[in-house]
Write a protein that holds these residues in place. Structure first.
Motif, PDB file in Angstrom:
ATOM      1  N   PHE A  51       3.954  -0.733   8.531  1.00  4.33           N
ATOM      2  CA  PHE A  51       4.304   0.513   7.854  1.00  4.33           C
ATOM      3  C   PHE A  51       5.806   0.766   7.879  1.00  4.33           C
ATOM      4  O   PHE A  51       6.493   0.431   8.844  1.00  4.33           O
ATOM      5  CB  PHE A  51       3.605   1.695   8.516  1.00  4.33           C
ATOM      6  CG  PHE A  51       2.152   1.811   8.151  1.00  4.33           C
ATOM      7  CD1 PHE A  51       1.203   1.017   8.771  1.00  4.33           C
ATOM      8  CD2 PHE A  51       1.739   2.705   7.180  1.00  4.33           C
ATOM      9  CE1 PHE A  51      -0.142   1.104   8.426  1.00  4.33           C
ATOM     10  CE2 PHE A  51       0.403   2.814   6.831  1.00  4.33           C
ATOM     11  CZ  PHE A  51      -0.534   2.004   7.455  1.00  4.33           C
ATOM     12  N   GLN A  84      -0.045  11.073   4.024  1.00  5.44           N
ATOM     13  CA  GLN A  84      -0.480  11.619   5.301  1.00  5.44           C
ATOM     14  C   GLN A  84      -0.127  13.097   5.371  1.00  5.44           C
ATOM     15  O   GLN A  84       1.052  13.454   5.489  1.00  5.44           O
ATOM     16  CB  GLN A  84       0.143  10.865   6.475  1.00  5.44           C
ATOM     17  CG  GLN A  84      -0.389  11.331   7.826  1.00  5.44           C
ATOM     18  CD  GLN A  84       0.145  10.532   8.994  1.00  5.44           C
ATOM     19  OE1 GLN A  84       1.187   9.882   8.899  1.00  5.44           O
ATOM     20  NE2 GLN A  84      -0.561  10.557  10.109  1.00  5.44           N
ATOM     21  N   GLN A 123      -3.216   0.408  -3.821  1.00  3.46           N
ATOM     22  CA  GLN A 123      -2.953  -0.897  -3.213  1.00  3.46           C
ATOM     23  C   GLN A 123      -2.639  -1.896  -4.314  1.00  3.46           C
ATOM     24  O   GLN A 123      -3.342  -1.985  -5.326  1.00  3.46           O
ATOM     25  CB  GLN A 123      -4.171  -1.379  -2.414  1.00  3.46           C
ATOM     26  CG  GLN A 123      -3.990  -2.759  -1.792  1.00  3.46           C
ATOM     27  CD  GLN A 123      -5.212  -3.224  -1.028  1.00  3.46           C
ATOM     28  OE1 GLN A 123      -6.099  -2.431  -0.736  1.00  3.46           O
ATOM     29  NE2 GLN A 123      -5.261  -4.498  -0.704  1.00  3.46           N
ATOM     30  N   LEU A 168      -5.257   6.268   1.814  1.00  2.00           N
ATOM     31  CA  LEU A 168      -4.771   5.294   0.825  1.00  2.00           C
ATOM     32  C   LEU A 168      -4.726   5.906  -0.564  1.00  2.00           C
ATOM     33  O   LEU A 168      -5.710   6.485  -1.041  1.00  2.00           O
ATOM     34  CB  LEU A 168      -5.684   4.062   0.816  1.00  2.00           C
ATOM     35  CG  LEU A 168      -5.305   2.973  -0.184  1.00  2.00           C
ATOM     36  CD1 LEU A 168      -3.993   2.294   0.225  1.00  2.00           C
ATOM     37  CD2 LEU A 168      -6.411   1.934  -0.306  1.00  2.00           C
ATOM     38  N   SER A 179      -5.322  -8.780   8.739  1.00  2.00           N
ATOM     39  CA  SER A 179      -5.291  -8.324  10.128  1.00  2.00           C
ATOM     40  C   SER A 179      -4.042  -7.539  10.474  1.00  2.00           C
ATOM     41  O   SER A 179      -3.182  -8.007  11.202  1.00  2.00           O
ATOM     42  CB  SER A 179      -5.431  -9.513  11.075  1.00  2.00           C
ATOM     43  OG  SER A 179      -4.445 -10.477  10.793  1.00  2.00           O
ATOM     44  N   GLY A 180      -3.942  -6.335   9.962  1.00  2.00           N
ATOM     45  CA  GLY A 180      -2.861  -5.442  10.352  1.00  2.00           C
ATOM     46  C   GLY A 180      -1.836  -5.244   9.264  1.00  2.00           C
ATOM     47  O   GLY A 180      -1.381  -6.189   8.630  1.00  2.00           O
ATOM     48  N   GLN A 181      -1.502  -3.988   9.054  1.00  2.00           N
ATOM     49  CA  GLN A 181      -0.514  -3.621   8.051  1.00  2.00           C
ATOM     50  C   GLN A 181       0.759  -3.156   8.754  1.00  2.00           C
ATOM     51  O   GLN A 181       0.709  -2.579   9.832  1.00  2.00           O
ATOM     52  CB  GLN A 181      -1.076  -2.497   7.166  1.00  2.00           C
ATOM     53  CG  GLN A 181      -2.340  -2.896   6.419  1.00  2.00           C
ATOM     54  CD  GLN A 181      -2.953  -1.768   5.641  1.00  2.00           C
ATOM     55  OE1 GLN A 181      -2.313  -0.768   5.333  1.00  2.00           O
ATOM     56  NE2 GLN A 181      -4.231  -1.928   5.287  1.00  2.00           N
ATOM     57  N   LEU A 195       3.695   7.157   3.042  1.00  2.00           N
ATOM     58  CA  LEU A 195       3.919   5.929   3.796  1.00  2.00           C
ATOM     59  C   LEU A 195       3.684   4.716   2.908  1.00  2.00           C
ATOM     60  O   LEU A 195       2.706   4.665   2.163  1.00  2.00           O
ATOM     61  CB  LEU A 195       2.960   5.862   4.988  1.00  2.00           C
ATOM     62  CG  LEU A 195       3.114   6.944   6.046  1.00  2.00           C
ATOM     63  CD1 LEU A 195       1.889   6.978   6.942  1.00  2.00           C
ATOM     64  CD2 LEU A 195       4.360   6.707   6.873  1.00  2.00           C
ATOM     65  N   GLY A 202      -5.005  11.670   9.397  1.00  2.00           N
ATOM     66  CA  GLY A 202      -4.628  10.276   9.299  1.00  2.00           C
ATOM     67  C   GLY A 202      -4.189   9.934   7.885  1.00  2.00           C
ATOM     68  O   GLY A 202      -4.439  10.685   6.945  1.00  2.00           O
ATOM     69  N   PRO A 203      -3.521   8.815   7.717  1.00  2.00           N
ATOM     70  CA  PRO A 203      -3.087   8.404   6.376  1.00  2.00           C
ATOM     71  C   PRO A 203      -4.271   8.161   5.453  1.00  2.00           C
ATOM     72  O   PRO A 203      -5.311   7.663   5.887  1.00  2.00           O
ATOM     73  CB  PRO A 203      -2.329   7.097   6.638  1.00  2.00           C
ATOM     74  CG  PRO A 203      -1.961   7.137   8.080  1.00  2.00           C
ATOM     75  CD  PRO A 203      -3.061   7.877   8.761  1.00  2.00           C
ATOM     76  N   TYR A 227       0.282   5.269   1.104  1.00  2.00           N
ATOM     77  CA  TYR A 227      -0.604   6.221   1.747  1.00  2.00           C
ATOM     78  C   TYR A 227       0.024   7.616   1.692  1.00  2.00           C
ATOM     79  O   TYR A 227       1.244   7.768   1.691  1.00  2.00           O
ATOM     80  CB  TYR A 227      -0.800   5.881   3.229  1.00  2.00           C
ATOM     81  CG  TYR A 227      -1.633   4.657   3.516  1.00  2.00           C
ATOM     82  CD1 TYR A 227      -1.065   3.391   3.536  1.00  2.00           C
ATOM     83  CD2 TYR A 227      -2.995   4.770   3.797  1.00  2.00           C
ATOM     84  CE1 TYR A 227      -1.834   2.274   3.831  1.00  2.00           C
ATOM     85  CE2 TYR A 227      -3.773   3.664   4.096  1.00  2.00           C
ATOM     86  CZ  TYR A 227      -3.184   2.408   4.108  1.00  2.00           C
ATOM     87  OH  TYR A 227      -3.955   1.307   4.396  1.00  2.00           O
ATOM     88  N   TYR A 236       0.841  -1.199   0.000  1.00  2.00           N
ATOM     89  CA  TYR A 236       0.000   0.000   0.000  1.00  2.00           C
ATOM     90  C   TYR A 236       0.880   1.255   0.000  1.00  2.00           C
ATOM     91  O   TYR A 236       1.928   1.278   0.637  1.00  2.00           O
ATOM     92  CB  TYR A 236      -0.859   0.072   1.268  1.00  2.00           C
ATOM     93  CG  TYR A 236      -1.557  -1.196   1.683  1.00  2.00           C
ATOM     94  CD1 TYR A 236      -0.866  -2.212   2.336  1.00  2.00           C
ATOM     95  CD2 TYR A 236      -2.924  -1.365   1.480  1.00  2.00           C
ATOM     96  CE1 TYR A 236      -1.506  -3.368   2.749  1.00  2.00           C
ATOM     97  CE2 TYR A 236      -3.573  -2.516   1.903  1.00  2.00           C
ATOM     98  CZ  TYR A 236      -2.856  -3.514   2.539  1.00  2.00           C
ATOM     99  OH  TYR A 236      -3.511  -4.659   2.949  1.00  2.00           O
TER     100      TYR A 236
END
Lengths: 113, 112
Positions: free
Chosen positions: B103, B37, B48, B45, B99-101, B91, B42-43, B35, B33
């Motif tokens: 960075f 920011q 992807q 997207l 379940s969770g990226q 980013l 917040g970041p 992003y 991904y």
């Protein structure tokens, strides 16, 4: 567009106290995630809670999810100086991919010595 | 396990110039991904990838931004020409499951 909105925008507490941050969102979700961001370690994934879960724990972190109110809270117990950071909630909207998440603007937490 | 690597860490350019950012994801992570920011937010997207295919680029300003992921590993994000409002932290993240990226440290871009 931002789905989640954290509250408060900024929070200062004494070391050792508990910190609570809230996140409200607008549309139904698959899951909600909390991330921490500080200058030293960048953006770090803390915890994921699915829409069919109500509470999850990880160390000193406790996350709750109330889908009827479209809100979540992050509790950090016995805060430490190292917890000073910005905390973001990120939501995966129902019907979207599980990994397409939208971040809120974050809560800036400052732990006072 | 090595984390997500990004370079450069900082970049200052003048408006209308071009700039490129590089990302090396965690080994074995199929999803990558990018992003953006902006300060105080917040970041957001931008794009992807799943392996070397684009899954979502709906928020990428395609008139000036482009990204590629050759061979399904490293990725580059380019801005040409840059505008003042492109000043932000870019980013890169990768994941092997939803379940969770993870960075990277980000590239801080300042457009003058």
């Amino acid at each position: 567009s931002q789905q989640g909105e954290e509250d408060p925008q900024a929070l200062s507490i004494q070391e050792g106290e508990n910190a609570t941050m809230n996140c409200s969102y607008k549309t139904s979700i698959n899951n909600l995630q909390w991330y921490r961001q500080n200058s030293g370690r960048g953006l770090v994934h803390l915890i994921l809670i699915r829409s069919n879960e109500r509470e999850k724990h990880s160390g000193r972190l406790r996350v709750t999810l109330d889908t009827s109110k479209k809100s979540s809270s992050l509790l950090i117990t016995a805060s430490r100086a190292a917890d000073t950071a910005s905390y973001f909630c990120a939501t995966a909207a129902l019907g979207n991919r599980d990994d397409k998440i939208i971040f809120g603007k974050g809560t800036r937490l400052h732990i006072l010595p | 396990e090595a984390g997500v690597a990004q370079s450069p860490r900082y970049k200052i350019i003048e408006k209308r110039q071009s700039v490129a950012f590089w990302c090396n994801p965690i080994s074995g992570h199929a999803t990558l991904y990018w992003y953006q920011q902006i300060l105080g937010q917040g970041p957001k997207l931008l794009i992807q990838f799943q392996n070397n295919g684009v899954v979502d680029d709906s928020q990428l300003p395609k008139d000036r931004f482009s990204a590629e992921r050759l061979k399904g590993v490293d990725s580059t994000l380019k801005i040409q020409p840059a505008k003042l409002e492109d000043s932000a932290v870019y980013l890169c993240a990768s994941s092997s499951r939803p379940s969770g990226q993870y960075f990277g440290p980000g590239t801080r871009l300042l457009v003058l």
